[in-house]
Structures are given as structure tokens and as C-alpha cells.
Motif scaffolding. Structure first.
Motif, PDB file in Angstrom:
ATOM      1  N   ALA A   1      35.795  42.475  47.384  1.00  0.00           N
ATOM      2  CA  ALA A   1      35.984  41.288  46.548  1.00  0.00           C
ATOM      3  C   ALA A   1      37.007  41.515  45.446  1.00  0.00           C
ATOM      4  O   ALA A   1      37.559  40.571  44.918  1.00  0.00           O
ATOM      5  N   GLY A   2      37.253  42.757  45.088  1.00  0.00           N
ATOM      6  CA  GLY A   2      38.128  43.049  43.967  1.00  0.00           C
ATOM      7  C   GLY A   2      39.608  43.033  44.319  1.00  0.00           C
ATOM      8  O   GLY A   2      40.007  42.775  45.451  1.00  0.00           O
ATOM      9  N   GLU A   3      40.384  43.329  43.298  1.00  0.00           N
ATOM     10  CA  GLU A   3      41.831  43.407  43.432  1.00  0.00           C
ATOM     11  C   GLU A   3      42.296  44.710  42.792  1.00  0.00           C
ATOM     12  O   GLU A   3      41.507  45.433  42.197  1.00  0.00           O
TER      13      GLU A   3
ATOM     14  N   ALA B   1      42.473  44.007  47.163  1.00  0.00           N
ATOM     15  CA  ALA B   1      42.093  45.377  47.504  1.00  0.00           C
ATOM     16  C   ALA B   1      42.279  45.584  49.002  1.00  0.00           C
ATOM     17  O   ALA B   1      41.957  44.711  49.810  1.00  0.00           O
ATOM     18  N   GLU B   2      42.794  46.735  49.371  1.00  0.00           N
ATOM     19  CA  GLU B   2      43.065  47.022  50.785  1.00  0.00           C
ATOM     20  C   GLU B   2      41.802  47.226  51.601  1.00  0.00           C
ATOM     21  O   GLU B   2      41.823  47.096  52.813  1.00  0.00           O
TER      22      GLU B   2
ATOM     23  N   PHE C   1      57.210  54.554  40.353  1.00  0.00           N
ATOM     24  CA  PHE C   1      55.785  54.868  40.369  1.00  0.00           C
ATOM     25  C   PHE C   1      54.990  53.688  39.841  1.00  0.00           C
ATOM     26  O   PHE C   1      55.516  52.825  39.143  1.00  0.00           O
ATOM     27  N   SER C   2      53.713  53.661  40.232  1.00  0.00           N
ATOM     28  CA  SER C   2      52.814  52.588  39.811  1.00  0.00           C
ATOM     29  C   SER C   2      51.504  53.167  39.318  1.00  0.00           C
ATOM     30  O   SER C   2      50.971  54.104  39.917  1.00  0.00           O
ATOM     31  N   LEU C   3      51.007  52.601  38.259  1.00  0.00           N
ATOM     32  CA  LEU C   3      49.688  52.936  37.744  1.00  0.00           C
ATOM     33  C   LEU C   3      48.763  51.854  38.272  1.00  0.00           C
ATOM     34  O   LEU C   3      48.986  50.665  38.022  1.00  0.00           O
ATOM     35  N   ALA C   4      47.746  52.240  39.028  1.00  0.00           N
ATOM     36  CA  ALA C   4      46.885  51.279  39.725  1.00  0.00           C
ATOM     37  C   ALA C   4      45.473  51.310  39.162  1.00  0.00           C
ATOM     38  O   ALA C   4      44.884  52.384  39.002  1.00  0.00           O
ATOM     39  N   MET C   5      44.942  50.112  38.898  1.00  0.00           N
ATOM     40  CA  MET C   5      43.591  49.984  38.365  1.00  0.00           C
ATOM     41  C   MET C   5      42.822  48.967  39.191  1.00  0.00           C
ATOM     42  O   MET C   5      43.305  47.850  39.416  1.00  0.00           O
ATOM     43  N   ASP C   6      41.619  49.368  39.651  1.00  0.00           N
ATOM     44  CA  ASP C   6      40.758  48.413  40.351  1.00  0.00           C
ATOM     45  C   ASP C   6      40.309  47.364  39.357  1.00  0.00           C
ATOM     46  O   ASP C   6      39.972  47.680  38.204  1.00  0.00           O
ATOM     47  N   GLU C   7      40.313  46.118  39.809  1.00  0.00           N
ATOM     48  CA  GLU C   7      39.987  45.006  38.921  1.00  0.00           C
ATOM     49  C   GLU C   7      39.206  43.963  39.696  1.00  0.00           C
ATOM     50  O   GLU C   7      39.492  43.696  40.856  1.00  0.00           O
ATOM     51  N   ASN C   8      38.221  43.372  39.047  1.00  0.00           N
ATOM     52  CA  ASN C   8      37.445  42.296  39.652  1.00  0.00           C
ATOM     53  C   ASN C   8      37.332  41.184  38.622  1.00  0.00           C
ATOM     54  O   ASN C   8      36.482  41.242  37.722  1.00  0.00           O
ATOM     55  N   ALA C   9      38.185  40.183  38.755  1.00  0.00           N
ATOM     56  CA  ALA C   9      38.227  39.091  37.769  1.00  0.00           C
ATOM     57  C   ALA C   9      36.904  38.347  37.689  1.00  0.00           C
ATOM     58  O   ALA C   9      36.495  37.918  36.606  1.00  0.00           O
ATOM     59  N   SER C  10      36.206  38.217  38.804  1.00  0.00           N
ATOM     60  CA  SER C  10      34.938  37.493  38.772  1.00  0.00           C
ATOM     61  C   SER C  10      33.881  38.264  37.981  1.00  0.00           C
ATOM     62  O   SER C  10      32.916  37.681  37.491  1.00  0.00           O
ATOM     63  N   ALA C  11      34.067  39.576  37.848  1.00  0.00           N
ATOM     64  CA  ALA C  11      33.157  40.387  37.042  1.00  0.00           C
ATOM     65  C   ALA C  11      33.623  40.485  35.595  1.00  0.00           C
ATOM     66  O   ALA C  11      32.967  41.082  34.761  1.00  0.00           O
TER      67      ALA C  11
END
Length: 141
Positions: free
Chosen positions: A90-92, A85-86, A50-60
Motif C-alpha cells: 500500500a505504501g510508496e 512501492a515495488e 544517487f537517490s535517498l529513498a524513504m518508505d512512505e505511506n500517506a494514508s498512515a
């Protein structure tokens, strides 16, 4: 001497092909998306990835991190992966990948502090709203 050189080349090729550290994980298993201020309940069976997924935007200024590792008897940590991000935005997405092991319950806390100086909370309102913790209560049964 030629056999020794060939053996060394084969070992180097094996390391580059992913047998060494840093090999990317391609199977995220059951993906559970979390968010700041939320608690997610997750039920798994032994052996499930299993994976715990968090939206992330390094530029922010986003930077999700995991606190203490959970009890390895219940959930063993495999790796931390960052993917685009699929949705083409801009995020990951940062994935914390685990294997469910034996029956039990653990709590995993991920924390984010957007644009925070030296690990402290930022005074900016937007930063305070985007910062926080995501909690995952994992039950293996």
C-alpha cells in the motif's frame, strides 16, 4: 503566419514532452534506503547520480521532507519523486535525487512526522515511533 503557428505548436509539444518543469526522473542512480533513527554512510565518485529513498505511506500520515539543501559543490539536488512501492504494498517510496559533484562531504537530513498536528510531535506512541529523522552522510571522493 502559418510558419509562426507551426513554431508555436512545436514549442508547446516540446514543453509537454518534458522539456519544461515537472518532468519525472527515470534514472535514480545509486539508491540508498534510509529509515527513522538511522544514519547511512554513502561513498560516491564525482558525476554519479544517487537517490535517498524513504518508505512512505500517506494514508498512515507519513510525509518525508528534506531539511536544508547540501552544499551544491558536493551534491546538487535534482528532484523529489514519489513512486509506488515495488513490492505491491500500500505504501510508496519517496526519492530525493542528487548528482555527486566535487570531492567533499555533506550531511543530508530527512524528517518525517507521522500524523503530527502543525509540525509538532504527536502524543500517540505509534506516531512517535514512526516519526523521526534519517541522516545520510555523503562523501564524494
Amino acid at each position: 503566419m502559418i510558419h509562426r503557428t507551426g513554431l508555436i505548436v512545436l514549442l508547446l509539444v516540446a514543453l509537454v514532452a518534458g522539456c519544461g518543469t515537472g518532468a519525472a526522473v527515470y534514472n535514480f542512480g545509486v539508491v540508498v534506503h534510509g529509515g527513522a533513527g538511522r544514519t547511512e554512510e554513502v561513498r560516491l565518485t564525482p558525476g554519479q547520480r544517487f537517490s535517498l529513498a524513504m518508505d512512505e505511506n500517506a494514508s498512515a500520515g507519513d510525509s518525508w521532507r528534506m531539511g536544508d539543501l547540501p552544499d551544491v559543490k558536493v551534491a546538487s539536488f535534482i528532484s523529489e519523486e514519489l513512486r509506488a512501492a515495488e513490492d505491491g504494498g500500500a505504501g510508496e517510496v519517496r526519492y530525493f535525487v542528487f548528482n555527486a559533484k566535487y570531492p567533499g562531504t555533506v550531511t543530508i537530513v530527512l524528517s518525517n512526522c507521522r500524523r503530527c498536528p502543525a509540525g509538532q510531535m504527536s502524543a500517540a506512541e505509534l506516531s512517535r515511533r514512526a516519526s523521526g529523522e534519517a541522516t545520510f552522510r555523503i562523501t564524494v571522493a
